[in-house]
Design a protein around this motif. Structure first.
Motif, mmCIF file in Angstrom:
data_model
loop_
_atom_site.group_PDB
_atom_site.id
_atom_site.type_symbol
_atom_site.label_atom_id
_atom_site.label_comp_id
_atom_site.label_asym_id
_atom_site.label_seq_id
_atom_site.Cartn_x
_atom_site.Cartn_y
_atom_site.Cartn_z
ATOM 1 N N ASP A 118 -0.511 -1.915 -4.913
ATOM 2 C CA ASP A 118 0.028 -2.553 -6.128
ATOM 3 C C ASP A 118 1.138 -3.541 -5.773
ATOM 4 O O ASP A 118 1.643 -3.579 -4.664
ATOM 5 N N GLN A 119 1.488 -4.341 -6.760
ATOM 6 C CA GLN A 119 2.419 -5.444 -6.555
ATOM 7 C C GLN A 119 3.866 -4.962 -6.446
ATOM 8 O O GLN A 119 4.246 -3.978 -7.110
ATOM 9 N N LEU A 158 0.872 -1.174 0.000
ATOM 10 C CA LEU A 158 0.000 0.000 0.000
ATOM 11 C C LEU A 158 0.913 1.230 0.000
ATOM 12 O O LEU A 158 1.696 1.427 0.939
ATOM 13 N N VAL A 159 0.840 1.982 -1.096
ATOM 14 C CA VAL A 159 1.707 3.157 -1.229
ATOM 15 C C VAL A 159 0.865 4.419 -1.421
ATOM 16 O O VAL A 159 -0.265 4.357 -1.918
ATOM 17 N N GLY A 160 1.429 5.529 -0.967
ATOM 18 C CA GLY A 160 0.743 6.813 -1.099
ATOM 19 C C GLY A 160 1.626 7.827 -1.799
ATOM 20 O O GLY A 160 2.851 7.621 -1.904
ATOM 21 N N ALA A 181 -6.283 4.811 -6.606
ATOM 22 C CA ALA A 181 -6.149 4.378 -8.007
ATOM 23 C C ALA A 181 -6.193 2.856 -8.101
ATOM 24 O O ALA A 181 -5.834 2.153 -7.154
ATOM 25 N N HIS A 182 -6.688 2.339 -9.242
ATOM 26 C CA HIS A 182 -6.667 0.889 -9.468
ATOM 27 C C HIS A 182 -6.723 0.633 -10.961
ATOM 28 O O HIS A 182 -6.798 1.567 -11.760
ATOM 29 N N ALA A 183 -6.690 -0.658 -11.335
ATOM 30 C CA ALA A 183 -6.621 -0.997 -12.770
ATOM 31 C C ALA A 183 -7.915 -1.638 -13.254
ATOM 32 O O ALA A 183 -7.899 -2.453 -14.184
ATOM 33 N N GLY A 184 -9.028 -1.283 -12.626
ATOM 34 C CA GLY A 184 -10.316 -1.753 -13.146
ATOM 35 C C GLY A 184 -10.896 -2.905 -12.337
ATOM 36 O O GLY A 184 -10.175 -3.591 -11.599
ATOM 37 N N LEU A 185 -12.185 -3.119 -12.506
ATOM 38 C CA LEU A 185 -12.895 -4.188 -11.787
ATOM 39 C C LEU A 185 -12.338 -5.534 -12.271
ATOM 40 O O LEU A 185 -12.408 -5.853 -13.439
ATOM 41 N N GLY A 186 -11.731 -6.262 -11.354
ATOM 42 C CA GLY A 186 -11.080 -7.530 -11.747
ATOM 43 C C GLY A 186 -9.585 -7.441 -11.553
ATOM 44 O O GLY A 186 -8.887 -8.438 -11.504
ATOM 45 N N ALA A 187 -9.089 -6.198 -11.437
ATOM 46 C CA ALA A 187 -7.661 -6.021 -11.163
ATOM 47 C C ALA A 187 -7.404 -6.285 -9.683
ATOM 48 O O ALA A 187 -8.270 -6.071 -8.832
ATOM 49 N N VAL A 188 -6.199 -6.707 -9.357
ATOM 50 C CA VAL A 188 -5.911 -6.986 -7.937
ATOM 51 C C VAL A 188 -5.755 -5.689 -7.153
ATOM 52 O O VAL A 188 -6.012 -5.652 -5.943
ATOM 53 N N SER A 189 -5.406 -4.617 -7.851
ATOM 54 C CA SER A 189 -5.327 -3.324 -7.145
ATOM 55 C C SER A 189 -6.726 -2.887 -6.717
ATOM 56 O O SER A 189 -6.902 -2.249 -5.678
#
Ligand code: ASP
Length: 332
Positions: free
Chosen positions: A210-211, A134-136, A162-170
């Motif tokens: 994110d990973q 978890l980064v800020g 922020a994330h990479a869409g529904l289904g993304a791990v973020s």
């Protein structure tokens, strides 16, 4: 998984000869495979963690495979656009997909998914397991996770995650965090966490889960604030960073597993050859060292097989359904 079966039919001599030559040609086909570059589809934008792993392994697979592995980024809808395209691709051994937990979460997230992860693919192998961080943004006022929880509760939907869409791990990590902290934040989708990280570095968003394959270089450079890791134990690569579970989110754990898939009907010879090249790449000392630097874990050999991936996907798909239902995140 289709393999070339020897045709057994009563036929006139001419047809018999054709049948015989077809049956005998299968090994010749396999011996010639791959006769041209092979495409590995990445369901997210370049620069993100899936892309990082795909390019690292694709380059190391070229020698054992005897052909170029072309990386094709096909983005959108949390990876489901790419998965649907590969499910429909020609099963000729020249198209593969690398994807992560999203292969298992999509059936619970998308009511009208145009493919069935458990029926429309051949399974090649698992690839790597990757922790999340978890980064800020660097100038976010909260200096640790305890302060961040207070900040998120006080600012609610003014906080952009922020994330990479529904289904993304973020997205999955963000939803689980929202549930655990008990605060609503505004979620901002991107075509991958490569672009999402750029937005974080530019101060356009506040948080990103994110990973480590993507975040480690930025963490080491001090370009982002690190609040915790999503594993049950601290990471060797970030030993001073507490887990989120240590910081009050008991049992919070998200680890990103990856698999490689091919369209249903892809010949066994192609699956075996591509899988063997992947396993060789995962034993390449330079690859092993780079993956270790980035916090990625190479699974045991029994998972680097078609059965190892298929069994894991079945188990994870069943595991995610109730979790996602509880989170109430769906898309049509
Ligand atoms: N793995 C995705 C990427 O490479 C990000 C995600 O699934 O959150 O962009």
């Amino acid at each position: 998984m289709k393999s070339f079966k020897r045709l057994r039919i009563a036929a006139p001599a001419a047809l018999g000869a054709a049948v015989l030559s077809l049956a005998l040609s299968a090994p010749a086909w396999a011996q010639g495979y791959p006769a041209r570059p092979v495409t590995l589809v990445v369901p997210f934008a370049a620069g993100g963690p899936t892309d990082v792993v795909a390019r690292l392994l694709g380059a190391a697979m070229m020698k054992p495979l005897g052909q170029t592995v072309v990386i094709e980024n096909k983005t959108g809808a949390g990876g489901t656009i790419a998965a649907a395209a590969v499910a429909r691709a020609a099963p000729d051994g020249y198209t593969f997909l690398i994807h992560h937990n999203g292969m298992g979460t999509a059936p619970a997230l998308y009511r009208k998914l145009s493919y069935n992860p458990l029926a429309d693919f051949e399974y090649v192998s698992q690839v790597v397991d990757v922790p999340m961080t978890l980064v800020g943004r660097k100038d976010l006022p909260a200096k640790d996770f305890r302060e961040l929880q207070a900040y998120v509760k006080a600012n609610g939907d003014k906080v952009n995650l922020a994330h990479a869409g529904l289904g993304a791990v973020s997205h999955l990590c963000g939803m689980l965090l929202r549930q655990a902290i008990g605060a609503e934040v505004t979620t901002v989708p991107y075509q991958g966490t490569g672009p999402a990280m750029n937005a974080l570095l530019g101060g356009q968003v506040d948080l990103l889960c994110d990973q480590t394959t993507s975040t480690t270089p930025f963490i080491k450079a001090g370009s982002v604030k690190l609040y915790g890791v999503t594993t049950s134990q601290r990471l060797k690569t970030l030993p001073d960073t507490p887990t989120l579970a240590e910081q009050g989110l008991a049992g919070f754990q998200v680890v990103v597993w990856h698999g490689i898939y091919a369209p249903k009907g892809t010949p066994k010879e192609a699956i075996d050859k591509f899988g063997a090249a992947l396993r060789t790449a995962l034993k390449d000392p330079a690859v092993v060292a780079r993956l270790a630097e980035l916090g990625a874990i190479i699974p045991p050999d029994d998972k680097l097989t078609p059965a190892g991936l298929q069994g894991w996907l079945q188990q994870e798909t069943q595991r995610y359904a109730p979790v996602i239902k509880a989170a109430g995140q769906f898309a049509d």
